[in-house]
Design a protein around this motif. Structure first.
Motif, PDB file in Angstrom:
ATOM      1  N   ASP A   1      -0.968  -1.935  -7.460  1.00 19.72           N
ATOM      2  CA  ASP A   1      -2.251  -1.857  -8.047  1.00 19.72           C
ATOM      3  C   ASP A   1      -1.490  -1.839  -9.457  1.00 19.72           C
ATOM      4  O   ASP A   1      -2.323  -2.000 -10.736  1.00 19.72           O
ATOM      5  CB  ASP A   1      -2.902  -0.158  -7.583  1.00 19.72           C
ATOM      6  CG  ASP A   1      -3.386  -0.081  -6.447  1.00 19.72           C
ATOM      7  OD1 ASP A   1      -4.018  -1.540  -6.162  1.00 19.72           O
ATOM      8  OD2 ASP A   1      -3.731   0.710  -5.999  1.00 19.72           O
TER       9      ASP A   1
ATOM     10  N   GLN B   1       0.753  -0.790  -0.285  1.00 17.70           N
ATOM     11  CA  GLN B   1       0.424   0.222  -0.138  1.00 17.70           C
ATOM     12  C   GLN B   1       1.154   1.017   0.199  1.00 17.70           C
ATOM     13  O   GLN B   1       0.464   2.279   0.350  1.00 17.70           O
ATOM     14  CB  GLN B   1      -1.221  -0.190   0.903  1.00 17.70           C
ATOM     15  CG  GLN B   1      -0.442   0.116   2.271  1.00 17.70           C
ATOM     16  CD  GLN B   1      -0.973   0.208   4.032  1.00 17.70           C
ATOM     17  OE1 GLN B   1      -2.742  -0.328   2.979  1.00 17.70           O
ATOM     18  NE2 GLN B   1      -1.149   0.008   5.088  1.00 17.70           N
TER      19      GLN B   1
ATOM     20  N   PRO C   1      -4.063  -3.166  -0.174  1.00 16.92           N
ATOM     21  CA  PRO C   1      -4.591  -1.418   0.023  1.00 16.92           C
ATOM     22  C   PRO C   1      -6.517  -1.944  -0.055  1.00 16.92           C
ATOM     23  O   PRO C   1      -6.547  -2.746  -0.464  1.00 16.92           O
ATOM     24  CB  PRO C   1      -3.976  -1.107  -1.043  1.00 16.92           C
ATOM     25  CG  PRO C   1      -3.242  -2.072  -1.492  1.00 16.92           C
ATOM     26  CD  PRO C   1      -3.056  -2.820  -0.957  1.00 16.92           C
ATOM     27  N   ARG C   2      -6.911  -0.605   0.445  1.00 16.84           N
ATOM     28  CA  ARG C   2      -8.183  -1.106  -0.012  1.00 16.84           C
ATOM     29  C   ARG C   2      -8.550  -0.988  -0.937  1.00 16.84           C
ATOM     30  O   ARG C   2      -9.493  -0.921  -2.210  1.00 16.84           O
ATOM     31  CB  ARG C   2      -9.104   0.596   0.707  1.00 16.84           C
ATOM     32  CG  ARG C   2      -9.470   0.291   2.229  1.00 16.84           C
ATOM     33  CD  ARG C   2     -10.123   1.528   2.741  1.00 16.84           C
ATOM     34  NE  ARG C   2     -11.241   1.055   2.068  1.00 16.84           N
ATOM     35  CZ  ARG C   2     -12.550   0.641   2.904  1.00 16.84           C
ATOM     36  NH1 ARG C   2     -11.579  -0.260   4.095  1.00 16.84           N
ATOM     37  NH2 ARG C   2     -13.483   0.753   2.799  1.00 16.84           N
ATOM     38  N   SER C   3      -7.939  -0.409  -2.205  1.00 20.37           N
ATOM     39  CA  SER C   3      -7.906  -0.492  -3.662  1.00 20.37           C
ATOM     40  C   SER C   3      -8.068  -1.520  -3.927  1.00 20.37           C
ATOM     41  O   SER C   3      -8.563  -1.861  -5.201  1.00 20.37           O
ATOM     42  CB  SER C   3      -6.807   1.157  -4.362  1.00 20.37           C
ATOM     43  OG  SER C   3      -5.846  -0.047  -4.541  1.00 20.37           O
ATOM     44  N   LEU C   4      -7.589  -2.460  -3.338  1.00 16.98           N
ATOM     45  CA  LEU C   4      -7.970  -4.248  -3.955  1.00 16.98           C
ATOM     46  C   LEU C   4      -9.328  -4.402  -4.082  1.00 16.98           C
ATOM     47  O   LEU C   4      -9.700  -5.344  -5.099  1.00 16.98           O
ATOM     48  CB  LEU C   4      -7.249  -5.140  -3.079  1.00 16.98           C
ATOM     49  CG  LEU C   4      -5.332  -4.704  -3.652  1.00 16.98           C
ATOM     50  CD1 LEU C   4      -4.919  -6.181  -2.677  1.00 16.98           C
ATOM     51  CD2 LEU C   4      -4.881  -5.722  -5.234  1.00 16.98           C
ATOM     52  N   LEU C   5      -9.857  -4.071  -3.420  1.00 15.50           N
ATOM     53  CA  LEU C   5     -11.566  -3.759  -3.475  1.00 15.50           C
ATOM     54  C   LEU C   5     -12.076  -3.691  -4.838  1.00 15.50           C
ATOM     55  O   LEU C   5     -13.261  -4.125  -4.702  1.00 15.50           O
ATOM     56  CB  LEU C   5     -12.454  -3.785  -2.222  1.00 15.50           C
ATOM     57  CG  LEU C   5     -11.345  -3.334  -0.648  1.00 15.50           C
ATOM     58  CD1 LEU C   5     -12.512  -3.617   0.259  1.00 15.50           C
ATOM     59  CD2 LEU C   5     -12.159  -5.485  -0.219  1.00 15.50           C
ATOM     60  N   GLU C   6     -11.909  -2.743  -4.840  1.00 16.23           N
ATOM     61  CA  GLU C   6     -12.486  -2.211  -6.525  1.00 16.23           C
ATOM     62  C   GLU C   6     -11.695  -2.906  -7.763  1.00 16.23           C
ATOM     63  O   GLU C   6     -12.246  -2.746  -9.220  1.00 16.23           O
ATOM     64  CB  GLU C   6     -12.453  -1.441  -6.753  1.00 16.23           C
ATOM     65  CG  GLU C   6     -12.390  -0.267  -5.241  1.00 16.23           C
ATOM     66  CD  GLU C   6     -12.084   1.680  -5.740  1.00 16.23           C
ATOM     67  OE1 GLU C   6     -11.036   1.876  -6.625  1.00 16.23           O
ATOM     68  OE2 GLU C   6     -11.576   2.354  -4.512  1.00 16.23           O
TER      69      GLU C   6
ATOM     70  N   GLU D   1      -0.598  -6.081   4.995  1.00 19.19           N
ATOM     71  CA  GLU D   1      -1.433  -5.320   4.807  1.00 19.19           C
ATOM     72  C   GLU D   1      -1.265  -4.198   3.479  1.00 19.19           C
ATOM     73  O   GLU D   1      -0.549  -3.800   3.131  1.00 19.19           O
ATOM     74  CB  GLU D   1      -0.803  -3.683   6.029  1.00 19.19           C
ATOM     75  CG  GLU D   1      -0.770  -3.964   7.346  1.00 19.19           C
ATOM     76  CD  GLU D   1      -0.514  -2.796   7.858  1.00 19.19           C
ATOM     77  OE1 GLU D   1      -0.754  -1.448   7.695  1.00 19.19           O
ATOM     78  OE2 GLU D   1       0.480  -3.063   8.770  1.00 19.19           O
TER      79      GLU D   1
END
Length: 199
Positions: free
Chosen positions: A40, A30, A64-69, A62
């Motif tokens: 990403d 991240q 990143p939340r961007s992987l959820l997208e 840890e």
């Protein structure tokens, strides 16, 4: 030895994110590079190459939340094991076919390179411009799994395991495609290279 599988083209990319990132200050996946999480970049290249991304990490990595997208699926390495080849073995156990492996800290890998690796036969790894074999980017067949597992159990070197596989070694394309981010200095250089590429 590595043998060709029934599937002619790899359908999955194994994005290896299990490293500690201690030289970079931790939480490498991240870490921001030009406003985007480092991981990403290879995820996007994998999707653009038509490969389903499998992000292989440790339980305490840890991400990143961007992987959820994205359509990335997260796989966890077995607890208590630590070896550079572990992520490739974990991906092979879940993919039911060949995988294209790529380190999660390589922001300049291209979709064209990943697609070409996916279409090759057998096990293939790349060699950098200094002549060093880079086993954490390549194509691996399910038949490689017993050799990888044996190397992991005995703590063998990555390059020795690749030799046992009889993997084909190909020269990487010219440019920064194999550049990996391990230190703050690497991160600054990656920022510079990205800025240059956008000019």
């Amino acid at each position: 030895r590595c043998r060709r599988s029934v599937a002619e083209r790899a359908r999955h990319a194994a994005i290896l994110a299990g490293g500690m990132g201690s030289r970079l200050g931790g939480a490498k996946p991240q870490t921001l590079l030009a406003g985007r999480a480092l991981i990403d970049y290879p995820v996007a290249a994998s999707v653009a190459a038509g490969l389903a991304p499998l992000v292989v990490a440790k339980l305490d990595t840890e991400l990143p939340r961007s992987l959820l997208e994205t359509d990335a699926r997260v796989l966890l390495d077995p607890p208590g094991e630590a070896h550079p080849l572990l992520g490739i073995a974990t991906a092979l156990e879940h993919a039911a076919g060949p995988v294209v492996a790529i380190a999660g800290d390589m922001p300049f890998v291209t979709a064209a390179l990943l697609a070409r690796l996916a279409a090759l036969d057998g096990c293939v790894v790349l060699r950098d411009s200094d002549g060093r074999v880079q086993p954490l980017i390549g194509r691996y067949e399910p038949s490689a799994l017993p050799i990888l597992r044996a190397a992991i159990e005995r703590g063998g070197s990555v390059r020795d395991a690749v030799g046992e596989l009889g993997a084909v070694v190909e020269d990487a394309p010219e440019g920064a495609v194999l550049f990996d981010v391990d230190t703050p200095e690497d991160l600054a250089e990656a920022e510079r290279l990205l800025a240059e590429s956008e000019v």
